[in-house]
Design an enzyme around this catalytic site. Sequence first.
Site, short mmCIF file in Angstrom:
data_model
loop_
_atom_site.label_atom_id
_atom_site.label_comp_id
_atom_site.label_asym_id
_atom_site.label_seq_id
_atom_site.Cartn_x
_atom_site.Cartn_y
_atom_site.Cartn_z
N ARG A 106 0.82 -1.23 0.00
CA ARG A 106 0.00 0.00 0.00
C ARG A 106 0.86 1.27 0.00
NH1 ARG A 106 -2.63 -3.81 -0.55
NH2 ARG A 106 -4.62 -4.34 0.43
N SER B 205 -10.78 -0.09 3.68
CA SER B 205 -9.97 -0.32 4.89
C SER B 205 -9.33 0.99 5.32
CB SER B 205 -8.88 -1.34 4.60
OG SER B 205 -9.44 -2.54 4.17
N GLU C 86 -4.69 4.48 5.89
CA GLU C 86 -4.58 4.32 4.43
C GLU C 86 -5.01 5.58 3.67
OE1 GLU C 86 -5.21 -0.37 3.39
OE2 GLU C 86 -6.21 1.09 2.13
#
Length: 349
Positions: free
Chosen positions: A175, A249, A344
């Site tokens: 990520r 998420s 995130e």
Amino acid sequence: MTLGVSSSVAVPANWQRHYDLTRFNTLGFQATAEYFCQVDSEEQLHQAIASAKQLGLSWRVLGGGSNVVLLEDLPGLTVHMHILGKRVRQQDRTILLEAGAGENWHQLVLYSLAQGWQGLENLALIPGTLGAAPVQNIGAYGVELADVLVRVRCLDSQSLRFIELENQQCRFAYRDSLFKQAEGKGFIITAVELRLQPDGQPKLGYAALNTQLAAWGIKHPTPAQVAEAVIAVRQSKLPDPAVLGNAGSFFKNPWVSAAHYQKLKESFPALVAYPDGEGYKLAAGWLIDQLGYKGMRRQGVGVHEQQALVLVHYGQGDGRQLQALAAEIRQAVWQRYQVELEQEPQILP
Ligand SMILES: Cc1cc2nc3c(=O)[nH]c(=O)nc-3n(C[C@H](O)[C@H](O)[C@H](O)COP(=O)(O)OP(=O)(O)OC[C@H]3O[C@@H](n4cnc5c(N)ncnc54)[C@H](O)[C@@H]3O)c2cc1C
């Protein structure tokens, strides 16, 4: 910080003032852009950024707004990336597919599957645009964008020149990528080239996927069947942003050393984790769930009732409320497990 418009330069006629961004972020927070424009080509992007610089305005780009938290009204120029188009550069034993940054990711996945190409099936139904996908190296069900990306084309906003970066230069990690780091934040992705396989074998191995395929009686799935299973699993697990505001998420799964993992496992035998390099990745959702946050509501925001990793906007909330809840969760996780959670979605401005 708003720098104020330089009076000697005219604001381009296609820029809109005080533009409502509610439908440009999947959390559905109400915020306005001081100036907003949509770009449909590299030339338009070049012009927009050059004008913002001449006017002394800050700027940023937005794709589908599915990985951002809008804290307040955005100063300066917000550019909506809408560069479309697909081109097959090579069709042989491998397929090289190039597409514009504004292409919808999920539609591109469906397009590739309709051609019989393998490679993107595990990444079906991830919201957003192709151009934002390299930024956080989107990943799901054992596949990351980095596995199929050949190169990206970008506008370097500092030099106002277009450049190409090969996969290795994008510094992909879990990520993460160059585009999130200081050296890469000024690069605006305009096109992405992907390598796909006409006869490739889909990557299986995720329990939830296998269970879904087994329930359908499929032993040797085609890429399209894997995508169908991915879509079914995702729809059963994740809230649809069109119904309940969310950004997927909210935290990355944190990495801990083997020693830290052993210590935690002694105190919390049910800990959900998997080996990763010399340490372990912990399931962030499990850590948060154990603290009792699932279904928790704070003003207009909260934690999803079935998914502790997904923070949601019930309406009438704002980015500050959401970030306060995120900070509370990070603090609670730290106190209980001495584990740092990393967010995130990017916070704007
Ligand atoms: C329901 C749901 C499920 C999700 N599931 C997943 C998942 O399984 N895996 C996963 O990895 N992510 C997931 N996400 C997160 C999100 O979909 C991805 O990060 C997606 O790539 C964001 O695309 P976007 O166009 O909406 O980006 P935006 O939110 O518009 O932008 C995100 C960031 O990228 C920057 N950016 C956007 N376009 C460009 C560009 N062309 N060039 C340079 N920078 C750019 C923006 O400035 C911003 O900082 C999920 C989100 C939701 C809402």
